[in-house]
Design a protein around this motif. Structure first.
Motif, mmCIF file in Angstrom:
data_model
loop_
_atom_site.group_PDB
_atom_site.id
_atom_site.type_symbol
_atom_site.label_atom_id
_atom_site.label_comp_id
_atom_site.label_asym_id
_atom_site.label_seq_id
_atom_site.Cartn_x
_atom_site.Cartn_y
_atom_site.Cartn_z
ATOM 1 N N LYS A 1 0.839 -1.203 0.000
ATOM 2 C CA LYS A 1 0.000 0.000 0.000
ATOM 3 C C LYS A 1 0.879 1.260 0.000
ATOM 4 O O LYS A 1 0.589 2.238 -0.689
ATOM 5 C CB LYS A 1 -0.904 0.007 1.235
ATOM 6 C CG LYS A 1 -1.891 -1.165 1.296
ATOM 7 C CD LYS A 1 -2.874 -1.115 0.134
ATOM 8 C CE LYS A 1 -3.900 -2.237 0.248
ATOM 9 N NZ LYS A 1 -4.824 -2.279 -0.922
ATOM 10 N N ALA A 2 1.949 1.227 0.772
ATOM 11 C CA ALA A 2 2.853 2.381 0.829
ATOM 12 C C ALA A 2 3.540 2.608 -0.509
ATOM 13 O O ALA A 2 3.735 3.755 -0.940
ATOM 14 C CB ALA A 2 3.902 2.161 1.922
ATOM 15 N N HIS B 1 4.443 5.573 -5.436
ATOM 16 C CA HIS B 1 4.462 5.579 -6.897
ATOM 17 C C HIS B 1 3.531 6.645 -7.449
ATOM 18 O O HIS B 1 3.846 7.306 -8.451
ATOM 19 C CB HIS B 1 4.063 4.196 -7.412
ATOM 20 C CG HIS B 1 4.069 4.094 -8.912
ATOM 21 N ND1 HIS B 1 2.915 4.150 -9.660
ATOM 22 C CD2 HIS B 1 5.091 3.950 -9.784
ATOM 23 C CE1 HIS B 1 3.229 4.045 -10.946
ATOM 24 N NE2 HIS B 1 4.538 3.914 -11.044
ATOM 25 N N ARG B 2 2.404 6.826 -6.796
ATOM 26 C CA ARG B 2 1.463 7.845 -7.254
ATOM 27 C C ARG B 2 2.079 9.240 -7.081
ATOM 28 O O ARG B 2 1.893 10.120 -7.927
ATOM 29 C CB ARG B 2 0.157 7.741 -6.467
ATOM 30 C CG ARG B 2 -0.952 8.650 -7.004
ATOM 31 C CD ARG B 2 -2.218 8.548 -6.159
ATOM 32 N NE ARG B 2 -2.708 7.172 -6.116
ATOM 33 C CZ ARG B 2 -2.841 6.451 -5.012
ATOM 34 N NH1 ARG B 2 -2.491 6.984 -3.837
ATOM 35 N NH2 ARG B 2 -3.295 5.218 -5.047
ATOM 36 N N ALA B 3 2.834 9.451 -6.000
ATOM 37 C CA ALA B 3 3.429 10.758 -5.736
ATOM 38 C C ALA B 3 4.664 11.000 -6.596
ATOM 39 O O ALA B 3 4.837 12.093 -7.160
ATOM 40 C CB ALA B 3 3.802 10.874 -4.261
ATOM 41 N N LEU B 4 5.534 9.996 -6.730
ATOM 42 C CA LEU B 4 6.813 10.156 -7.441
ATOM 43 C C LEU B 4 7.075 8.897 -8.259
ATOM 44 O O LEU B 4 7.903 8.053 -7.893
ATOM 45 C CB LEU B 4 7.952 10.385 -6.442
ATOM 46 C CG LEU B 4 7.839 11.639 -5.555
ATOM 47 C CD1 LEU B 4 8.850 11.586 -4.428
ATOM 48 C CD2 LEU B 4 8.028 12.901 -6.381
ATOM 49 N N PRO B 5 6.403 8.726 -9.408
ATOM 50 C CA PRO B 5 6.516 7.469 -10.162
ATOM 51 C C PRO B 5 7.902 7.223 -10.738
ATOM 52 O O PRO B 5 8.318 6.062 -10.856
ATOM 53 C CB PRO B 5 5.469 7.638 -11.268
ATOM 54 C CG PRO B 5 5.257 9.120 -11.382
ATOM 55 C CD PRO B 5 5.442 9.663 -10.016
ATOM 56 N N LYS B 6 8.620 8.264 -11.105
ATOM 57 C CA LYS B 6 9.926 8.045 -11.740
ATOM 58 C C LYS B 6 10.935 7.453 -10.771
ATOM 59 O O LYS B 6 11.865 6.755 -11.186
ATOM 60 C CB LYS B 6 10.443 9.360 -12.308
ATOM 61 C CG LYS B 6 9.650 9.849 -13.512
ATOM 62 C CD LYS B 6 10.239 11.112 -14.121
ATOM 63 C CE LYS B 6 9.421 11.565 -15.329
ATOM 64 N NZ LYS B 6 9.944 12.800 -15.938
#
Length: 629
Positions: free
Chosen positions: A561-562, A567-572
């Protein structure tokens, strides 16, 4: 005896010795049998004509034993298999039939090879390895052999492979001083071949805290050369002044300092520096350095056209000229007479009691859940601090008349912080005395102020009076992390205290703290900090540090979940972490784009090794990422 009085080694003798060493290494690698090799040494000496230059009684078996003892052998995990010196009453290995003590013991050498002597033999052995052996050695061989493999990759025009091997070695740590310095030299060569100058600067800046003084000085010399190429000789000189404190006897540091001085236009200082270093270059017999220092000692000026213009650049017309020498003072240090006068005042202040400070309740901070306190300066200090803001351009912290008129300035955290700009490299005893006195007063002041603060209280960043204290505490923690002998526990404790005092974390202390805790396998503590800050945070350290901590604690459901949140905040960042190989993106040395490829690259450089050291971590993240798709 001076070095130039020593007889030159005959070229044919040098060729014979090199041929003997090469043939010996080849024989060792082919058979990997000590007894067989020592029996063959006399024949190898004869074939290579070394015997033409020495007495017949020369114990060539002992020379062969020295070569055997440092040659890495693939059959033994790319490690040498040293042979001990024979017992005194054992038969002599030369085959004379006499006891060792009656034969070759007196002629045998007890000399232990230095790294400078040993590495050419190791490199020679690696040059004879097959490609498969090189690949295996790069993964599992001892550090000396892995450095030789990196050198072979450089010689074979594979700088990318060499860079990866060297970064892995340096980040892992544990290298002895000479090997670490050698690795830094090879890494700088790799970045030069690649042309990745910005990435190289970033890598060396990240490595600096973990490097021992000689290796750190080597890295700073490379950074200095890069700064000169970039047309920033002031920054180059700052690197060199730091390198001088780490390795004050280094000819390489002196050479780079002279180039910096030339680039700054300080030709007289460059000449004087070259003259000072000439005797040491002569004593060491370093012809290359000697020629350079002799040339520089005789040059009144150095025109850019006489040298590679990628190293020395003229200032452009639109660069501002220093109006009062302040920039040069910060670079080269203040005049001794000024430092001596301020040092005397600091020593006097150290021996006097500090004015009492107190804290009063500040405005409520309900989001923090702690009492906010406001620092109330002693009236004497508050009055003295008024002079700091009396003019728009500020004051000269080294103005001794000002300090004598307002001695309470030396009990002001804001003023002590300004004096810290002149606590640079201890180029002489005067500078060292100033640094020591300033450090003592700074430590006293921090402890004195914190002692007056009630337990559990916070210091709001919004109050300007708090900022010098908080900044000094962070810098103190960084010194403990980056010193020659890092005190990690003390640094973590200090950063934890700063975060407790300033929970809004205007410094980004949370990132330093999370990363260091994870490196020390203190996952529960790292997770507690990440949980406090990750919501709405823009730092990769909190988001992905939270994921790593949860995995290390075996809380995989929560970790998934974390990871989704991170990934949603900083996918790269995730993409850069799980990639086994990744080229650096275009980097801007003046800043970083939140959510950009540069942020992902910097986090990968700082923490990927920690992720990789957690069993199955990278494969698990790759598996979870596929679900996101």
């Amino acid at each position: 005896m001076q070095y130039d009085e020593l007889p030159a080694i005959h070229q044919e003798l040098e060729e014979a010795v090199n041929h003997f060493v090469q043939a010996s290494v080849w024989y060792i690698l082919r058979h990997q049998n000590a007894e067989r090799f020592l029996q063959a040494v006399p024949e190898i000496a004869s074939i290579t004509k070394v015997t033409d230059w020495f007495d017949a009684a020369m114990p060539f078996w002992d020379i062969g034993r020295s070569i055997w003892n440092v040659t890495p052998q693939p059959a033994h995990g790319f490690r040498p298999q040293p042979i001990a010196e024979p017992q005194r009453n054992a038969p002599c290995p030369c085959g004379s039939g006499k006891k060792y003590k009656r034969c070759c013991q007196q002629l045998a050498s007890a000399h232990t090879m230095s790294l400078t002597e040993e590495m050419p033999i190791v490199q020679m052995a690696v040059s004879m390895f097959t490609q498969q052996q090189c690949q295996a050695a790069a993964k599992s061989a001892p550090p000396k052999v892995r450095l030789a493999v990196a050198q072979r990759e450089l010689d074979d025009s594979h700088p990318g492979k060499a860079r990866n091997q060297l970064l892995a070695l340096l980040r892992k740590g544990g290298l002895e001083t000479s090997l670490q310095q050698h690795a830094v030299g090879l890494l700088s060569e790799a970045y030069e071949q690649l042309g990745h100058h910005v990435a190289g600067q970033k890598a060396f800046l990240q490595l600096l805290p973990s490097l021992k003084p000689p290796a750190a000085a080597e890295a700073l010399c490379w950074l200095s050369a890069e700064a000169v190429k970039d047309g920033n000789p002031e920054r180059a000189m700052l690197h060199i002044l730091q390198a001088e404190t780490l390795d004050p006897e280094s000819l390489g540091v002196a050479l780079h300092k002279i180039l910096c001085l030339r680039a700054l236009g300080a030709d007289a200082e460059a000449q004087r520096t070259a003259q000072e270093w000439l005797p040491l270059a002569q004593e060491l017999g370093n012809d290359e350095a000697l020629n350079f220092f002799e040339e520089q000692a005789s040059l009144a000026t150095m025109e850019p056209t006489d040298y590679d213009d990628t190293l020395l650049t003229e200032p452009t017309d639109d660069e501002p000229e220093p109006d009062n020498g302040e920039d040069l003072r910060l670079l080269f240090g203040a005049p001794d007479e000024k430092l001596q006068a301020v040092t005397q005042q600091l020593i006097r202040a150290i021996n006097q009691p500090l004015y009492p400070v107190r804290f009063e309740p500040g405005p409520p901070e309900p989001d923090i859940g702690a009492d906010s306190q406001v620092l109330i300066l002693p009236p004497q200090v508050e009055k003295a601090e008024g002079v700091l803001y009396s003019t728009p351009e500020g004051i000269d912290p080294l103005d001794i008349a000002l300090i004598r008129q307002h001695p309470a300035l030396l009990q002001s955290a804001a003023f002590i912080e300004q004096l810290g700009d002149y606590a640079g490299s201890p180029m002489n005893r005067v500078q060292q005395a100033f640094n020591d006195a300033l450090g003592q007063q700074r430590e006293r002041l921090i402890e004195h102020i914190l002692a007056a603060l009630s337990q559990g209280a916070t210091l709001s960043w919004g109050w300007i009076e708090h900022r010098p204290l908080l900044r000094m505490m962070v810098n103190q923690a960084l010194v403990k992390l980056e010193g020659a002998e890092p005190d990690t526990d003390a640094a973590i404790a200090l950063l934890t205290r700063v975060l407790a005092l300033c929970p809004q974390d205007n410094f980004g202390v949370r990132a330093l703290l999370i990363n260091e805790l994870l490196r020390q396998h203190r996952a529960a503590e790292a997770l507690a900090i990440a949980e406090r800050y990750h919501a709405g945070d823009h730092l990769a350290d909190t988001h992905y540090g939270r994921v790593l901590a949860l995995v290390q604690l075996n809380r995989l459901y929560e970790a998934e979940k974390a990871l989704q949140v991170a990934h949603r905040a900083l996918p790269k960042v995730l993409t850069y972490l799980i990639s086994s190989k990744r080229k650096p993106p275009k980097l801007d040395p003046t800043g970083m784009t939140i959510g950009g490829a540069d942020q992902a690259w910097y986090y990968r450089e700082a923490m990927r090794e920690v992720f990789a050291a957690t069993p199955g971590m990278l494969a698990w993240m790759e598996k979870i990422r596929k679900r996101f798709r």
